[in-house]
Write a protein that holds these residues in place. Structure first.
Motif, mmCIF file in Angstrom:
data_model
loop_
_atom_site.group_PDB
_atom_site.id
_atom_site.type_symbol
_atom_site.label_atom_id
_atom_site.label_comp_id
_atom_site.label_asym_id
_atom_site.label_seq_id
_atom_site.Cartn_x
_atom_site.Cartn_y
_atom_site.Cartn_z
ATOM 1 N N UNK A 134 8.939 5.275 -17.232
ATOM 2 C CA UNK A 134 8.946 4.769 -15.864
ATOM 3 C C UNK A 134 8.150 3.474 -15.844
ATOM 4 N N UNK A 135 8.784 2.410 -15.360
ATOM 5 C CA UNK A 135 8.132 1.111 -15.231
ATOM 6 C C UNK A 135 8.009 0.772 -13.756
ATOM 7 N N UNK A 136 6.843 0.289 -13.365
ATOM 8 C CA UNK A 136 6.659 -0.195 -12.002
ATOM 9 C C UNK A 136 6.683 -1.713 -12.055
ATOM 10 N N UNK A 137 7.382 -2.324 -11.112
ATOM 11 C CA UNK A 137 7.535 -3.777 -11.052
ATOM 12 C C UNK A 137 7.121 -4.266 -9.679
ATOM 13 N N UNK A 138 6.718 -5.528 -9.612
ATOM 14 C CA UNK A 138 6.200 -6.098 -8.368
ATOM 15 C C UNK A 138 6.979 -7.331 -7.964
ATOM 16 N N UNK A 171 -0.874 1.576 -10.376
ATOM 17 C CA UNK A 171 -0.361 1.107 -11.665
ATOM 18 C C UNK A 171 0.214 -0.298 -11.542
ATOM 19 N N UNK A 172 1.004 -0.562 -10.498
ATOM 20 C CA UNK A 172 1.603 -1.890 -10.364
ATOM 21 C C UNK A 172 0.512 -2.933 -10.115
ATOM 22 N N UNK A 173 -0.502 -2.591 -9.344
ATOM 23 C CA UNK A 173 -1.621 -3.527 -9.115
ATOM 24 C C UNK A 173 -2.340 -3.827 -10.428
ATOM 25 N N UNK A 174 -2.618 -2.792 -11.222
ATOM 26 C CA UNK A 174 -3.281 -2.962 -12.519
ATOM 27 C C UNK A 174 -2.444 -3.814 -13.460
ATOM 28 N N UNK A 183 -3.203 -12.091 -11.851
ATOM 29 C CA UNK A 183 -3.093 -12.170 -10.401
ATOM 30 C C UNK A 183 -3.483 -10.852 -9.753
ATOM 31 N N UNK A 184 -4.362 -10.938 -8.755
ATOM 32 C CA UNK A 184 -4.763 -9.775 -7.992
ATOM 33 C C UNK A 184 -3.761 -9.579 -6.862
ATOM 34 N N UNK A 185 -3.194 -8.374 -6.775
ATOM 35 C CA UNK A 185 -2.213 -8.069 -5.734
ATOM 36 C C UNK A 185 -2.541 -6.721 -5.104
ATOM 37 N N UNK A 186 -1.947 -6.513 -3.944
ATOM 38 C CA UNK A 186 -2.003 -5.211 -3.284
ATOM 39 C C UNK A 186 -0.574 -4.736 -3.084
ATOM 40 N N UNK A 187 -0.297 -3.506 -3.536
ATOM 41 C CA UNK A 187 1.034 -2.936 -3.345
ATOM 42 C C UNK A 187 1.214 -2.603 -1.870
ATOM 43 N N UNK A 188 2.288 -3.126 -1.281
ATOM 44 C CA UNK A 188 2.542 -2.904 0.136
ATOM 45 C C UNK A 188 3.515 -1.751 0.366
ATOM 46 N N UNK A 189 4.698 -1.822 -0.226
ATOM 47 C CA UNK A 189 5.720 -0.811 0.044
ATOM 48 C C UNK A 189 6.743 -0.761 -1.082
ATOM 49 N N UNK A 190 7.310 0.411 -1.247
ATOM 50 C CA UNK A 190 8.439 0.574 -2.152
ATOM 51 C C UNK A 190 9.616 -0.188 -1.544
ATOM 52 N N UNK A 191 10.292 -0.972 -2.355
ATOM 53 C CA UNK A 191 11.404 -1.785 -1.859
ATOM 54 C C UNK A 191 12.671 -0.940 -1.764
ATOM 55 N N UNK A 192 13.350 -1.040 -0.604
ATOM 56 C CA UNK A 192 14.632 -0.353 -0.444
ATOM 57 C C UNK A 192 15.565 -0.779 -1.570
ATOM 58 N N UNK A 193 16.236 0.162 -2.179
ATOM 59 C CA UNK A 193 17.151 -0.104 -3.288
ATOM 60 C C UNK A 193 16.403 -0.652 -4.500
ATOM 61 N N UNK A 206 7.981 -2.448 -6.190
ATOM 62 C CA UNK A 206 7.142 -2.544 -4.993
ATOM 63 C C UNK A 206 7.052 -3.985 -4.523
ATOM 64 N N UNK A 207 7.033 -4.148 -3.213
ATOM 65 C CA UNK A 207 6.676 -5.422 -2.636
ATOM 66 C C UNK A 207 5.159 -5.492 -2.622
ATOM 67 N N UNK A 208 4.605 -6.611 -3.041
ATOM 68 C CA UNK A 208 3.151 -6.749 -3.147
ATOM 69 C C UNK A 208 2.678 -8.024 -2.466
ATOM 70 N N UNK A 209 1.446 -7.978 -1.996
ATOM 71 C CA UNK A 209 0.805 -9.153 -1.412
ATOM 72 C C UNK A 209 -0.145 -9.756 -2.435
ATOM 73 N N UNK A 210 -0.095 -11.052 -2.566
ATOM 74 C CA UNK A 210 -0.990 -11.795 -3.439
ATOM 75 C C UNK A 210 -2.337 -11.903 -2.736
ATOM 76 N N UNK A 211 -3.416 -11.629 -3.451
ATOM 77 C CA UNK A 211 -4.756 -11.681 -2.879
ATOM 78 C C UNK A 211 -5.592 -12.743 -3.584
ATOM 79 N N UNK A 212 -6.029 -13.797 -2.940
ATOM 80 C CA UNK A 212 -5.589 -14.260 -1.628
ATOM 81 C C UNK A 212 -4.190 -14.877 -1.746
ATOM 82 N N UNK A 213 -3.480 -15.012 -0.617
ATOM 83 C CA UNK A 213 -2.086 -15.467 -0.663
ATOM 84 C C UNK A 213 -1.910 -16.915 -1.098
#
Length: 150
Positions: free
Chosen positions: A10-14, A58-61, A69-79, A97-104
């Motif tokens: 299982x791979x998590x992608x951002x 995991x995706x943040x790490x 890049x420091x990110x925060x996982x926001x939500x699982x992306x539809x599809x 996952x959709x992620x936010x860049x910290x800081x943007x």
């Protein structure tokens, strides 16, 4: 013979968008662009490495380790859950996952950041250029889906 379910990593992608609406991408060893991320870590008792607590952590790490890049996982992306077949015998379950860049407003990554892993470099790419890149179609769909949501 009893049913044997497939066992795939299982791979998590951002999908990470910066303040200017560019997406963070990684170039793999097949010369294709892809979303940053990687396999979930199940831990290692011998070394004391702890397993990932969740796909989101995991995706943040992984984005931090592989791109700096420091990110925060926001939500699982539809599809955004699909099977990637890199060869006829190599398959992975991809969870995006959709992620936010910290800081943007972070500056673009140094293309050499993260070269120690299985990537050749990283870049922030304008959304209007994504369709022309050598990249798996589900990655392109995930980018489009997340960019519309943002």
């Amino acid at each position: 013979m009893p049913y044997q379910p497939p066992v795939w990593p299982v791979h998590v992608k951002a999908v990470v968008l910066d303040a200017e609406g560019r997406v963070l991408l990684s170039k793999n060893d097949r010369e294709e662009w892809e979303l940053p991320g990687g396999p979930l870590d199940s831990g290692d008792v011998e070394t004391g490495r702890r397993p990932d607590a969740s796909p989101e952590s995991a995706v943040e790490r992984l984005v931090l380790e592989r791109t700096g890049r420091l990110v925060e996982a926001d939500a699982l992306i539809d599809d955004g859950v699909w099977i990637l077949e890199t060869t006829p015998v190599e398959r992975s379950l991809i969870v995006t996952y959709g992620c936010s860049l910290l800081p943007p407003d972070q500056p673009p990554p140094d293309p050499e950041d993260g070269i120690g892993d299985d990537h050749k470099g990283h870049a922030l790419v304008r959304l209007d250029r994504v369709q022309d890149l050598e990249m798996a179609a589900p990655y392109k769909r995930a980018i489009l889906t997340w960019s519309r949501r943002r």
